[in-house]
Enzyme design. Structure first.
Site, mmCIF file in Angstrom:
data_model
loop_
_atom_site.group_PDB
_atom_site.id
_atom_site.type_symbol
_atom_site.label_atom_id
_atom_site.label_comp_id
_atom_site.label_asym_id
_atom_site.label_seq_id
_atom_site.Cartn_x
_atom_site.Cartn_y
_atom_site.Cartn_z
ATOM 1 N N ASP A 445 -5.362 -12.712 -1.851
ATOM 2 C CA ASP A 445 -5.451 -12.094 -0.534
ATOM 3 C C ASP A 445 -4.890 -13.051 0.507
ATOM 4 O O ASP A 445 -4.900 -14.269 0.322
ATOM 5 C CB ASP A 445 -6.906 -11.743 -0.190
ATOM 6 C CG ASP A 445 -7.000 -10.589 0.800
ATOM 7 O OD1 ASP A 445 -7.317 -9.461 0.371
ATOM 8 O OD2 ASP A 445 -6.718 -10.814 2.001
ATOM 9 N N VAL A 466 1.627 -12.149 -0.055
ATOM 10 C CA VAL A 466 2.385 -11.471 -1.118
ATOM 11 C C VAL A 466 3.894 -11.546 -0.921
ATOM 12 O O VAL A 466 4.659 -11.391 -1.874
ATOM 13 C CB VAL A 466 1.962 -9.985 -1.284
ATOM 14 C CG1 VAL A 466 0.539 -9.884 -1.791
ATOM 15 C CG2 VAL A 466 2.158 -9.187 -0.004
ATOM 16 N N TYR A 559 5.217 3.770 6.054
ATOM 17 C CA TYR A 559 4.159 3.704 5.038
ATOM 18 C C TYR A 559 4.442 4.676 3.898
ATOM 19 O O TYR A 559 4.420 4.312 2.718
ATOM 20 C CB TYR A 559 2.812 4.007 5.695
ATOM 21 C CG TYR A 559 1.643 3.988 4.741
ATOM 22 C CD1 TYR A 559 1.124 2.777 4.290
ATOM 23 C CD2 TYR A 559 1.051 5.169 4.301
ATOM 24 C CE1 TYR A 559 0.047 2.743 3.411
ATOM 25 C CE2 TYR A 559 -0.021 5.146 3.418
ATOM 26 C CZ TYR A 559 -0.525 3.937 2.979
ATOM 27 O OH TYR A 559 -1.578 3.915 2.118
#
Ligand code: ZN
Length: 662
Positions: A445, A466, A559
């Site tokens: 995370d 990430v 998205y």
């Protein structure tokens, strides 16, 4: 091997009003906290008192550690209360089978709700002192595991020690102690040494027994320190260990798992002392002699695997089994031929087990063994007990029963998962479900909270972005070092981005969403693939996509596009990776409100917009049900389990039912 610098007999001093059982508990925990004395369930303690029965009669009682209970964390309930006379009477027998002994010890309980008494109970009952404590001190094993062990013990302790030859725990050991005690006991006796096994001390108080243990082990530690020039266990000049390539490490774990017949956890230890030990030119011959004490054999096997040739190790194990089992009366079934400890000159020490807990026990025990071997070598040469005794213990039914009791296996035990976005929301719920089912989990995370998201021994929290490929590669490497490989991947990290019509959406926002939600996963897939392909089970990837893929909405172009791209990436991966046995499935959640994204204010605002109460808004689906993060976690867990073993490339909605999706 470190002296007891931070402990002294004064720590065992009772407060004025302590009752004997409290005293015993305290001293037991004190012993249990010393890795150099007892490790993972080793050692035991007792005191002799009395209890009143239902007739009001006083019965002499032995309060003794329960079998398989850890001294470090023991409490009063961890002690069995046995009828002292009944246990002592067993010493009048010449023979008592193992199962008869367990039965008799169980029958002797004055409180049947307690645990089974320790397998060394008869010996505790025999010793006349009120308090008795027993450890498997490294310093003692180092001295005992030498050719001159007896002479050194006599030189150090004179007539104050009673020496007993090695016997397997149970009646044979207790009878050997009786015999030795009768010939060697005198006014000065303060310690009983069981060769190649451990130390017993005793006294009228727990403090006295503890003080004698402290003195005896201290004397042994001093002897080893002086023999090795005061540098026992210090790193000898050694070449540096190299950080293993995660793919090679994962392939080794796969070979070991295949030999074991199930997915195994493999954990690495690479400190300076390990580096010094594995660089010894005589490593193979030295360690092939056996463990420091036969009791370790059930955790470490008779010898570690030196290097990485799992097939040769397995065939040597089969030879060992065949030659020794032929001499036994009983029909024995060979245990799996996989190593439990690997000593690799480049990588260091690897501990292996059916679970992370078991792998950790194997590596901890061998880490202590290295200290013992170094100590024994300083005293003239490591000479542990012969291989016959190791085999006897390894295939001793009672030890096998103890193992089975300790670790009931669950669903994903032995498997390793990696979950992105694991500190909150759906990612956290997936990690929780996987942990609850027995998997070891690395959670990644952006938030530093990830390191403490779960207080769980098989949780590894790694803070990483990430989109930073090096950080993500490091997370893969850390996972493989800790657990041995990766079998399950859950991609839950992602952002929604700002809500705006296409005409008004800044291109930077579009790119940011695509970069975090899609590009990062593409790179992660590239780095994960060879590790996943090495999984010893049917590896599984689960993509957290979105209802927006089958049913997009206005104002979420970036998205929706990113999730649709992820789905297409996953479908292509499902095609390409099927040959490697890797399954990839997708879930499409919708309206999961118990995540950090949904504040009470935002919920109220949305509900009002539709003219609904918050509860009605949350259940705005065909089933009128609230979709919770935990439900998504449960679905993801199912996708990693047997129900989806023949499914790849599937997309499953989890949205309470939507007429736009159906
Ligand atoms: Zn013992």
């Amino acid at each position: 091997m470190k002296p007891w610098a931070d402990r002294s007999p004064a720590d065992a001093k009772p407060s004025s009003d302590t009752d004997p059982l409290d005293e015993l508990v305290r001293v037991s925990q004190l012993l249990g906290s010393q890795r150099d004395l007892v490790l993972h369930g080793g050692g035991n303690t007792s005191y002799k008192g009395s209890v009143q029965d239902v007739f009001g009669d006083e019965r002499d009682a032995l309060f003794v550690k329960g079998s398989g209970i850890n001294l470090a964390t023991i409490d009063a309930a961890g002690f069995a209360v046995a009828d002292l006379e009944m246990v002592r009477r067993l010493l009048s027998l010449d023979e008592l089978s193992d199962f008869q002994m367990v039965n008799e010890l169980r029958r002797s309980l004055l409180d049947v709700s307690g645990p089974n008494p320790s397998l060394e109970t008869i010996l505790h009952a025999f010793l006349p002192h009120r308090f008795v404590i027993h450890t498997h001190a490294d310093a003692f094993l180092a001295v005992s595991d030498t050719a001159d062990g007896d002479a050194i013990l006599r030189e150090l302790f004179g007539d104050s020690a009673v020496l007993v030859d090695y016997r397997r725990p149970g009646l044979p050991l207790a009878l050997a102690c009786v015999q030795a005690w009768e010939t060697q006991f005198n006014d000065q006796t303060s310690v009983l040494f069981l060769k190649h096994h451990g130390v017993f001390t005793f006294g009228d108080t727990a403090e006295e027994a503890y003080g004698r243990m402290f003195d005896a082990v201290g004397t042994l530690e001093d002897k080893i320190a002086s023999a090795s020039g005061g540098a026992v266990g210090a790193a000898s000049p050694a070449k540096e260990l190299t950080d293993p390539d995660p793919v090679q490490l994962a392939r080794l774990r796969a070979q070991v798992s295949n030999a074991a017949g199930q997915a195994m956890i493999m954990t690495r230890v690479a400190d300076a002392e390990v580096a010094g030990f594995v660089s010894r030119p005589d490593l193979q011959a030295l360690t092939a002699q056996g463990p420091a004490t036969p009791d370790h054999v059930i955790r470490t096997k008779a010898s570690p695997m030196v290097g990485r040739d799992v097939a040769s190790f397995g065939s040597a194990y089969k030879d060992y089994f065949d030659s020794h089992s032929a001499k036994q009366d009983a029909d024995l079934v060979m245990l799996d031929p996989a190593p439990r400890v690997v000593l690799d000159p480049d990588w260091g020490l690897l501990g292996i087990g059916e679970s992370y807990a078991a792998a950790k026990i194997s590596s901890d025990i061998y880490r202590q063994t290295i200290d013992c071997v170094n100590g024994a070598e300083a005293l003239g040469g490591f000479r542990p007990l012969g291989v016959e005794s190791q085999f006897e213990i390894e295939y001793w039914a009672l030890e096998q029963a103890k193992l089975a009791l300790a670790e009931p296996s669950r669903g994903l035990t032995g498997q390793v998962a990696i979950v992105t976005g694991a500190a909150s929301g759906i990612g956290r719920a997936c990690a929780q479900a996987l942990l609850d089912d027995g998997a070891a989990v690395c959670g990644i995370d952006l938030s530093a909270d990830v390191s403490t998201t779960f207080e769980h021994p098989t949780w590894l929290g790694v803070q990483a972005n990430v989109t930073d490929r090096e950080q993500m590669r490091s997370a893969i490497a850390q996972t493989v070092e800790r657990f041995g490989g990766i079998d399950i991947v859950v991609i839950a990290a992602g952002i929604f981005g700002q809500s705006a019509p296409i005409a008004d959406l800044p291109v930077e926002d579009w790119r940011k969403v695509l970069s975090i939600n899609v590009d990062s996963v593409f790179e992660f897939f590239q780095d994960l693939h060879p590790v996943l392909a090495a999984s010893p089970v049917s590896a599984s990837v689960v993509m957290i996509a979105s209802k927006n893929v089958p049913a997009p909405g206005k104002g979420a172009a970036a998205y929706s596009t990113s999730k649709a791209a992820l789905v297409q990436l996953s479908r292509v991966a499902a095609l390409e990776w099927a040959d490697d046995g890797i399954r990839i499935n997708m879930v499409h959640p919708d309206a999961v409100f118990d995540t950090g994204l949904w504040t009470p204010e935002l919920l109220a605002e949305r509900a009002q917009k539709y003219g609904l109460s918050i509860d009605e808004y949350k259940r705005r689906n065909l089933l009128s049900t609230e979709v919770k993060a935990a439900s998504v976690g449960a679905l993801v867990l199912d996708m990693c389990g047997p129900g989806f073993v023949a499914t790849t490339g599937s997309q499953v909605p989890i949205d309470g039912g939507s007429d736009r999706v159906i």
